[in-house]
Design an enzyme around this catalytic site. Structure first.
Site, PDB file in Angstrom:
ATOM      1  N   ARG A  35      92.984  76.555  10.996  1.00  0.00           N
ATOM      2  CA  ARG A  35      93.090  78.030  10.936  1.00  0.00           C
ATOM      3  C   ARG A  35      92.193  78.620   9.837  1.00  0.00           C
ATOM      4  NH1 ARG A  35      95.430  76.641  14.944  1.00  0.00           N
ATOM      5  NH2 ARG A  35      97.302  77.592  15.840  1.00  0.00           N
ATOM      6  N   SER A  56     101.861  83.090  15.728  1.00  0.00           N
ATOM      7  CA  SER A  56     102.431  82.477  14.515  1.00  0.00           C
ATOM      8  C   SER A  56     102.121  83.362  13.314  1.00  0.00           C
ATOM      9  CB  SER A  56     101.810  81.098  14.260  1.00  0.00           C
ATOM     10  OG  SER A  56     102.040  80.237  15.340  1.00  0.00           O
ATOM     11  N   GLU A  80      99.481  83.370   8.217  1.00  0.00           N
ATOM     12  CA  GLU A  80      98.291  83.163   9.046  1.00  0.00           C
ATOM     13  C   GLU A  80      97.673  84.498   9.436  1.00  0.00           C
ATOM     14  OE1 GLU A  80      97.644  82.918  13.302  1.00  0.00           O
ATOM     15  OE2 GLU A  80      98.096  80.781  13.093  1.00  0.00           O
TER      16      GLU A  80
HETATM   17  P1  FAD Z   1      91.596  90.540  15.579  1.00  0.00           P
HETATM   18  O1  FAD Z   1      93.065  90.476  15.429  1.00  0.00           O
HETATM   19  O2  FAD Z   1      91.024  91.769  16.200  1.00  0.00           O
HETATM   20  O3  FAD Z   1      90.861  90.145  14.290  1.00  0.00           O
HETATM   21  C1  FAD Z   1      91.272  89.041  13.510  1.00  0.00           C
HETATM   22  C2  FAD Z   1      90.381  88.954  12.262  1.00  0.00           C
HETATM   23  O4  FAD Z   1      89.054  88.647  12.635  1.00  0.00           O
HETATM   24  C3  FAD Z   1      90.289  90.270  11.484  1.00  0.00           C
HETATM   25  O5  FAD Z   1      90.143  89.938  10.129  1.00  0.00           O
HETATM   26  C4  FAD Z   1      89.021  90.899  12.021  1.00  0.00           C
HETATM   27  O6  FAD Z   1      88.411  91.782  11.086  1.00  0.00           O
HETATM   28  C5  FAD Z   1      88.146  89.690  12.261  1.00  0.00           C
HETATM   29  N1  FAD Z   1      87.226  89.838  13.391  1.00  0.00           N
HETATM   30  C6  FAD Z   1      87.555  90.033  14.691  1.00  0.00           C
HETATM   31  N2  FAD Z   1      86.463  90.029  15.470  1.00  0.00           N
HETATM   32  C7  FAD Z   1      85.409  89.852  14.640  1.00  0.00           C
HETATM   33  C8  FAD Z   1      83.991  89.774  14.831  1.00  0.00           C
HETATM   34  N3  FAD Z   1      83.442  89.869  16.041  1.00  0.00           N
HETATM   35  N4  FAD Z   1      83.214  89.588  13.756  1.00  0.00           N
HETATM   36  C9  FAD Z   1      83.743  89.488  12.517  1.00  0.00           C
HETATM   37  N5  FAD Z   1      85.058  89.554  12.277  1.00  0.00           N
HETATM   38  C10 FAD Z   1      85.890  89.733  13.319  1.00  0.00           C
HETATM   39  N6  FAD Z   1      95.902  81.839  17.470  1.00  0.00           N
HETATM   40  C11 FAD Z   1      95.648  80.513  17.550  1.00  0.00           C
HETATM   41  O7  FAD Z   1      94.769  80.005  16.842  1.00  0.00           O
HETATM   42  N7  FAD Z   1      96.360  79.718  18.401  1.00  0.00           N
HETATM   43  C12 FAD Z   1      97.324  80.203  19.206  1.00  0.00           C
HETATM   44  O8  FAD Z   1      97.927  79.458  19.977  1.00  0.00           O
HETATM   45  C13 FAD Z   1      97.607  81.596  19.145  1.00  0.00           C
HETATM   46  N8  FAD Z   1      98.590  82.137  19.917  1.00  0.00           N
HETATM   47  C14 FAD Z   1      98.849  83.466  19.837  1.00  0.00           C
HETATM   48  C15 FAD Z   1      99.885  83.992  20.658  1.00  0.00           C
HETATM   49  C16 FAD Z   1     100.165  85.339  20.617  1.00  0.00           C
HETATM   50  C17 FAD Z   1     101.265  85.886  21.525  1.00  0.00           C
HETATM   51  C18 FAD Z   1      99.436  86.194  19.776  1.00  0.00           C
HETATM   52  C19 FAD Z   1      99.722  87.679  19.767  1.00  0.00           C
HETATM   53  C20 FAD Z   1      98.437  85.688  18.947  1.00  0.00           C
HETATM   54  C21 FAD Z   1      98.141  84.310  18.963  1.00  0.00           C
HETATM   55  N9  FAD Z   1      97.153  83.739  18.156  1.00  0.00           N
HETATM   56  C22 FAD Z   1      96.861  82.403  18.251  1.00  0.00           C
HETATM   57  C23 FAD Z   1      96.412  84.570  17.179  1.00  0.00           C
HETATM   58  C24 FAD Z   1      95.218  85.330  17.798  1.00  0.00           C
HETATM   59  O9  FAD Z   1      95.313  85.378  19.200  1.00  0.00           O
HETATM   60  C25 FAD Z   1      93.885  84.691  17.431  1.00  0.00           C
HETATM   61  O10 FAD Z   1      93.743  84.646  16.039  1.00  0.00           O
HETATM   62  C26 FAD Z   1      92.700  85.448  18.030  1.00  0.00           C
HETATM   63  O11 FAD Z   1      91.520  84.705  17.854  1.00  0.00           O
HETATM   64  C27 FAD Z   1      92.513  86.838  17.412  1.00  0.00           C
HETATM   65  O12 FAD Z   1      91.545  87.511  18.175  1.00  0.00           O
HETATM   66  P2  FAD Z   1      91.374  89.089  18.084  1.00  0.00           P
HETATM   67  O13 FAD Z   1      90.143  89.430  18.827  1.00  0.00           O
HETATM   68  O14 FAD Z   1      92.612  89.756  18.544  1.00  0.00           O
HETATM   69  O15 FAD Z   1      91.176  89.288  16.538  1.00  0.00           O
HETATM   70  N1  EPU Z   2     110.105  74.280  16.127  1.00  0.00           N
HETATM   71  C1  EPU Z   2     111.416  74.483  15.813  1.00  0.00           C
HETATM   72  N2  EPU Z   2     111.895  75.766  15.846  1.00  0.00           N
HETATM   73  C2  EPU Z   2     111.109  76.824  16.184  1.00  0.00           C
HETATM   74  C3  EPU Z   2     109.758  76.609  16.484  1.00  0.00           C
HETATM   75  C4  EPU Z   2     109.262  75.305  16.452  1.00  0.00           C
HETATM   76  O1  EPU Z   2     112.161  73.552  15.498  1.00  0.00           O
HETATM   77  O2  EPU Z   2     111.624  77.941  16.217  1.00  0.00           O
HETATM   78  C5  EPU Z   2     109.592  72.900  16.150  1.00  0.00           C
HETATM   79  C6  EPU Z   2     109.352  72.421  17.578  1.00  0.00           C
HETATM   80  O3  EPU Z   2     110.514  71.925  18.169  1.00  0.00           O
HETATM   81  C7  EPU Z   2     108.303  71.362  17.383  1.00  0.00           C
HETATM   82  C8  EPU Z   2     107.493  71.885  16.204  1.00  0.00           C
HETATM   83  O4  EPU Z   2     108.324  72.829  15.521  1.00  0.00           O
HETATM   84  O5  EPU Z   2     108.892  70.151  17.019  1.00  0.00           O
HETATM   85  C9  EPU Z   2     106.179  72.532  16.619  1.00  0.00           C
HETATM   86  O6  EPU Z   2     106.438  73.607  17.514  1.00  0.00           O
HETATM   87  P1  EPU Z   2     105.368  74.119  18.590  1.00  0.00           P
HETATM   88  O7  EPU Z   2     104.850  72.970  19.393  1.00  0.00           O
HETATM   89  O8  EPU Z   2     105.995  75.252  19.314  1.00  0.00           O
HETATM   90  O9  EPU Z   2     104.149  74.605  17.757  1.00  0.00           O
HETATM   91  P2  EPU Z   2     104.043  75.405  16.373  1.00  0.00           P
HETATM   92  O10 EPU Z   2     103.706  74.426  15.297  1.00  0.00           O
HETATM   93  O11 EPU Z   2     105.237  76.255  16.173  1.00  0.00           O
HETATM   94  C10 EPU Z   2     101.482  75.719  16.614  1.00  0.00           C
HETATM   95  C11 EPU Z   2     100.492  76.822  16.406  1.00  0.00           C
HETATM   96  C12 EPU Z   2     100.468  77.742  17.606  1.00  0.00           C
HETATM   97  C13 EPU Z   2     100.060  76.926  18.832  1.00  0.00           C
HETATM   98  C14 EPU Z   2     101.101  75.806  19.020  1.00  0.00           C
HETATM   99  C15 EPU Z   2     100.722  74.874  20.153  1.00  0.00           C
HETATM  100  C16 EPU Z   2     100.277  77.217  14.037  1.00  0.00           C
HETATM  101  C17 EPU Z   2     100.582  78.100  12.896  1.00  0.00           C
HETATM  102  N3  EPU Z   2     100.800  77.566  15.208  1.00  0.00           N
HETATM  103  O12 EPU Z   2     102.759  76.320  16.675  1.00  0.00           O
HETATM  104  O13 EPU Z   2      99.477  78.738  17.371  1.00  0.00           O
HETATM  105  O14 EPU Z   2     100.024  77.734  19.981  1.00  0.00           O
HETATM  106  O15 EPU Z   2     101.157  75.010  17.812  1.00  0.00           O
HETATM  107  O16 EPU Z   2      99.664  74.052  19.769  1.00  0.00           O
HETATM  108  O17 EPU Z   2      99.542  76.231  13.871  1.00  0.00           O
HETATM  109  C18 EPU Z   2      99.116  80.913  16.446  1.00  0.00           C
HETATM  110  O18 EPU Z   2      98.332  80.382  15.661  1.00  0.00           O
HETATM  111  O19 EPU Z   2      99.316  82.148  16.475  1.00  0.00           O
HETATM  112  C19 EPU Z   2      99.854  80.076  17.403  1.00  0.00           C
HETATM  113  C20 EPU Z   2     100.757  80.567  18.261  1.00  0.00           C
END
Ligand code: FAD
Ligand code: EPU
Length: 335
Positions: free
Chosen positions: A161, A235, A331
């Protein structure tokens, strides 16, 4: 066109209502360049899908929403292809387009909200894959000079991240396109336990990249709140990386705690598990709280302020520190 006093609620998935003094979108480097050169040194915020930000106050400056589109094949042979996408492309749509064309490598990253341009910012990751695994290069507009600079993988300094754009180059560049090394003979990555279980439930034994994508979509939809229905930014905290001794002392009290190996002999803990153990999962304070299915996700049920959500995160950090001796790090980008 530059708008004044723009409500940013439609532009962030947390659904927080704050005002930007000035707001404009841009769909080309030329428009971006003109907007920057006319901005008279105002503070600038680049926004993609707004899915990784928490607004805690009005933005006194210029917010620029990236809408640069594009999908180009830069080079290809029988096995591999380099695809370049405009930073304003929607990430999930880009993933689906690659899958349709048979280009593998990012199917595990299906359904992550946001834009292509933000994907390198925090080296997005899910289900055993991170952007760094398929990243080729990116082009970025240098705010100070108006020049376009190219970054290869090592220059991006990717980590969990993390990237150089969140650290020493923070606020200095606008990413305008990103290129990915994809495969025409993709190696399926179903090692993440939840994917294997999902594929089994779907009755699939030799999955295609489309099957992996569908499995990931099913898993994500079952536990992560849909930002169109409930405000959130995924997250809220990172999973903490700690010394082995810290993990061992938690395992002594909770032998089933999820603990994963990390670099340099360290261990990664599951922040969601820690938050759940501390009793926060599903906790609701007025119109915001901790999601009931995923404790790592803070939610706005409607009308919460960024400060309320931020204060909740501060309370969680303090509680986890006192109960487990572990310091959680946010994050989400706090603005
Ligand atoms: P923004 O929120 O618009 O921007 C994020 C940051 O990047 C800000 O600081 C912004 O200024 C900067 N920025 C954006 N675009 C640019 C650009 N073109 N040039 C320079 N700076 C820029 N993230 C994960 O890694 N894994 C996940 O599984 C994951 N699951 C998610 C699930 C949900 C339901 C949600 C809501 C979010 C999740 N995220 C996850 C977080 C998010 O989706 C990612 O971080 C995504 O890449 C953000 O994209 P954005 O375009 O919305 O960025
Ligand atoms: N867990 C719990 N309770 C909860 C949530 C999770 O006990 O409420 C336990 C699960 O049972 C599991 C472990 O925690 O044993 C990991 O959970 P999960 O697989 O759901 O993934 P996570 O660690 O909670 C991370 C990323 C997610 C990504 C998933 C899948 C981070 C901060 N988050 O979540 O990314 O989608 O793995 O790879 O690394 C994001 O960055 O926004 C994001 C959603």
């Amino acid at each position: 066109m530059i708008k004044e006093n723009q409500d940013l609620q439609p532009f962030n998935t947390f659904g927080i209502s704050v005002k930007a003094d000035l707001f404009s979108s841009f769909d080309s480097v030329e428009t971006l360049d003109r907007l920057i050169k006319n901005s008279n040194g105002l503070p600038l915020l680049i926004l993609g899908g707004g899915s990784n930000v928490l607004f805690t106050r009005d933005y006194h400056g210029l917010v620029l929403k990236n809408e640069i589109k594009g999908f180009d094949i830069i080079s290809e042979n029988n096995d591999a292809v380099i695809v370049r996408a405009g930073a304003g492309e929607i990430w999930h749509e880009f993933v689906l387009k690659c899958i349709d064309k048979g280009f593998g490598g990012i199917e595990n990253l299906s359904l992550i909200p946001g834009s292509v341009g933000a994907s390198p910012m925090q080296n997005i990751g899910a289900y055993g894959v991170e952007i760094k695994d398929v990243f080729h290069s990116l082009s970025a507009y240098h705010l100070a000079t108006g020049e376009i600079h190219t970054f290869d993988k090592s220059q991006c300094e990717f980590g969990y991240r993390e990237s150089v754009f969140k650290r020493k180059l923070k606020g200095q560049y606008v990413i305008i396109d990103v290129s990915f090394d994809l495969s025409k003979n993709p190696k399926i990555n179903s090692s993440y336990g939840a994917i294997e279980n999902e594929l089994k439930a779907m009755g699939i034994s030799s999955p295609s990249i489309k099957d992996i994508s569908n499995a990931v979509i099913a898993i994500r939809s079952s536990k992560l709140p849909d930002p169109n229905k409930v405000g959130n930014a995924g997250s809220f905290f990172k999973n903490p990386v700690v010394e082995k001794e810290v993990a061992d002392s938690i395992l002594k009290d909770y032998p089933n705690a999820p603990v994963y190996p990390a670099d340099n002999g360290k261990r990664k803990l599951a922040a969601g598990w820690l938050i759940e153990q501390a009793g926060w999962k599903g906790k609701t304070l007025e119109n915001y709280g901790v999601h009931k299915l995923q404790a790592l996700v803070l939610v706005n049920y409607g009308g919460a302020t960024g400060h309320e959500v931020l204060d909740l995160s501060t309370s969680i950090i303090a509680d986890i520190k006192s109960k487990f001796g572990v310091e959680l790090e946010r994050e989400v980008n706090i603005l």
